[in-house]
Design an enzyme around this catalytic site. Structure first.
Site, short mmCIF file in Angstrom:
data_model
loop_
_atom_site.label_atom_id
_atom_site.label_comp_id
_atom_site.label_asym_id
_atom_site.label_seq_id
_atom_site.Cartn_x
_atom_site.Cartn_y
_atom_site.Cartn_z
N ARG A 185 0.72 -1.07 -0.13
CA ARG A 185 0.04 0.13 0.08
C ARG A 185 0.95 1.35 -0.05
NH1 ARG A 185 -0.77 4.98 2.26
NH2 ARG A 185 -0.64 4.20 4.57
N GLU A 186 1.48 1.63 1.20
CA GLU A 186 2.31 2.72 1.10
C GLU A 186 3.58 2.50 0.40
OE1 GLU A 186 2.23 5.54 3.30
OE2 GLU A 186 3.84 6.34 1.92
N THR B 61 2.23 11.99 8.60
CA THR B 61 1.94 11.90 7.19
C THR B 61 3.13 12.76 6.56
OG1 THR B 61 -0.26 11.75 7.65
CG2 THR B 61 0.52 12.14 5.31
N HIS C 56 1.94 5.21 12.17
CA HIS C 56 2.53 5.26 10.86
C HIS C 56 3.48 6.90 10.82
CE1 HIS C 56 2.15 4.77 6.35
NE2 HIS C 56 2.11 6.06 6.41
N HIS D 10 6.34 8.61 8.68
CA HIS D 10 7.20 9.06 7.55
C HIS D 10 8.78 9.66 7.83
CE1 HIS D 10 4.92 8.64 3.87
NE2 HIS D 10 3.78 8.33 4.63
N HIS E 195 38.76 -0.94 17.88
CA HIS E 195 37.53 -1.55 17.65
C HIS E 195 37.68 -3.11 17.33
CE1 HIS E 195 34.25 1.71 16.96
NE2 HIS E 195 35.41 2.43 17.66
#
Lengths: 412, 412
Positions: free
Chosen positions: A43-44, A197, A224, A226, A321
């Site tokens: 959908r999105e 949105t 939801h 963004h 590291h």
């Protein structure tokens, strides 16, 4: 990492860090260890600039997501086009474990078409910010509320799960917002949805709004987010901390503009926090395959810095590291690459290389050297790496040549 | 957007949304409108798997960052290799507006070499978590504190700016952590640094830790966030909200593993929140050029979903989005693409296309049609887009053909 309780009398905390990882006092509101995923690639994701999914591709993606273990699969509004409707029916017929949802506008016509496709649930949405009301649909709050209750009541008579979501929730008037959520909660909706949105929300705003909403409605809360401002994963996490129950995702985050909370990125966040829940519920080792499937379908490359599957997500380079990682990977890794079927890589061919990495590489090459010899060999590699980029082969050649010289008794 | 004060008597809030964007009551602790950037592409970024910067490339990157307006440029430890030392000297000689920092281990030898290069400041760091102490340097907290004070005192006599940072701060014992920060603050350090070295921190943890630290030290607070769990931008934002003063970034976020807070992504977050400060201080229109420069140097592509510069960051596709964007871009955009020298694009060739986008495209093509005609033409485009992906040319052809038919009086 076990979470020592700070409340039980007589217990000795392992580590005095109330703000640290895995050591927080458990929070009554938080759903970080019991969230559900509403996967919206179909959908999105279909709103992503490059997306064109034909029926076969949609079925392939839905099936892969179902095998991964998502709770819901959200599909494009069946009213968007004739093929969208047919595809929706086809996916409903697959008999997936995941529930299938149709995403619709808050309108009776859309609701009727959605129900007829055979979906398990309907995700209804409407814009509530003054900007949306002015420039998108032009409706006032009373009209929105009336229509919402009408659509929800109809859907409930049809036996489907119903969600009601506002759009642009973070720029909506709070009183309007809570008033409509309370009304739809009363009307018996199963979930309310909060949508950032335009991607403007920040984590603490999200936490505050969801916490207030948690006290206003008794139904589930879907969110939801963004990613325009790069906060979509963090916002989802804070929403869960405040009591949200469902998170919308898409594969690689594809959607309008630069997209939403990515499925893989959310897994990276959650597996670092609640490994047991995430590893038991979702097939994490499928993430790479699903991302490759979708990336190919929409013709993009996996971003080099993608969580988990980016090509260097588990590559360690600097000397200190590398040394620590070789002793104990958890020193510099919050995520175990093996959980995702990925491998760790310690870089040993740069000017930042330390001798611990070279000792480890020599061992991999079945070359036995003393620490002193490893250090001398490292100096040679660093000297060359200062002049030009080294490939792995280059570094291996130097190690091998150095070793041959030792063996043959020459001064290296 | 102006921030209406909820405190001034008699004022009428424009929008009742205390959790919304740009409408919060201003926060005494927050530095979101006055932060500084410590740009670490030439230190953290050099630890990225693909990074090999020769002297010329380093100078080119440092110059570009200086022109962009970053406050500090951090360089690799001059003790890492001979060339690292020479490059550090070369960059110090450029006479940049930005201050130049050398990043070193907490050790007198490193400190002396760093000072001799002519840097403006020295960023000292050491690991304080029990894991780091066990598997990396093996030192206890008393030793760390003693060495830290010795190194700091020496550096202060040399007239350079001094920062002291712990490593893996979010897995360190809180009492140890605050105790060492208090000690170095007393010793006169200019900044303390908090580092989420493994990328495990979540936004509210960050907020809480920085807020406590803000009450413990009087010096500035620098923060450094890795992005393993996708929260590096959000964590930086929450750190500023809690009173942090400096944020570490790198271009495209490059660094160990999948990197740290990206410079461009941080700008996307901050420009949506405090446009005035960000636009006045930083040359946002240079972001794309700087990202292209670094991407080419380390041989990666700009991620498709990169904030601002991703190819679809300002592309709008779904019908209702396109309609609103065409009326008023702020409906679906928190960031104005023009601020970054980018352009908006409304997608009009898919099954999700609405007739508003087609009307707008027809106008761009100098084609005049009624709304009814636009709707009919849109239906034709959607019907074809249901069958196969459409290029812009395809949609334009349909619009033109439809228009020709109207003109020639045929039934379209």
């Amino acid at each position: 990492m076990p979470s020592p309780s700070n409340n039980s009398p007589g217990s000795t905390p392992l580590n005095r860090n109330p703000y640290g990882h895995g050591t927080q006092v458990s929070d009554f509101l938080s759903n970080v260890s019991r969230f559900k995923i509403i996967e919206s690639t179909l959908r999105e994701g279909e709103q992503f600039a490059n997306a064109f999914f034909d029926t076969q591709k949609k079925i392939q993606i839905a099936t892969a997501l179902d095998e991964f273990g998502v709770d819901y699969i959200e599909l494009t509004n069946p009213c968007a086009s004739e093929q969208s409707r047919l595809d929706c029916e086809a996916i409903c017929r697959l008999g997936l474990k995941a529930k299938v949802l149709a995403h619709i506008r808050c309108h009776m016509d859309d609701a009727r078409v959605a129900v007829a496709t055979g979906v398990d649930g309907v995700n209804v949405m409407i814009g509530t910010s003054s900007l949306m009301r002015q420039h998108s649909h032009g409706k006032d709050m009373e009209y929105i509320k009336r229509t919402a209750v009408e659509v929800i009541s109809y859907l409930k008579t049809q036996g489907v799960e119903v969600r009601f979501s506002t759009e642009d929730s973070f720029r909506s008037d709070l009183v309007d917002l809570l008033s409509i959520y309370a009304a739809v909660d009363q009307a018996g909706v199963h979930r309310v949805g909060v949508a950032d949105t335009i991607g403007c929300a920040s984590p603490r705003q999200v936490y505050e709004l969801i916490r207030v909403l948690r006290g206003v409605v008794s139904c589930d809360i879907e969110t939801h987010f963004h990613d325009d401002a790069g906060c979509a994963i963090a916002n989802a996490y804070c929403a869960l901390e405040a009591g949200a129950t469902h998170i919308d995702t898409s594969v690689l985050g594809i959607g309008e503009r630069n997209g939403i909370t990515p499925l893989g990125g959310l897994m990276a966040r959650m597996v670092g926090t609640h490994p047991e829940y995430v590893k038991e519920k979702y097939r994490l080792d499928r993430i790479k395959e699903i991302e490759d499937l979708v990336a190919e379908a929409v013709q993009v490359n996996i971003p080099f810095n993608n969580p988990i599957t980016g090509f260097c997500a588990f590559t360690h380079k600097a000397g200190i590291h590398a040394k620590a990682i070789l002793n104990d990977p958890s020193t510099y890794e919050i995520i175990n690459p093996a959980d995702f079927g990925m491998a760790r890589y310690v870089h040993f061919a740069s000017r930042l290389t330390g001798w611990n990495a070279i000792r480890s590489r020599a061992q991999q090459l079945n070359i036995s050297m003393t620490d002193e010899q490893c250090k001398e060999c490292t100096a040679k590699i660093k000297a060359l790496a200062d002049i030009r980029p080294l490939a792995i082969d280059d570094a291996d050649s130097i190690i091998r040549a150095y070793y041959r010289n030792i063996q043959s008794g020459e001064t290296p």
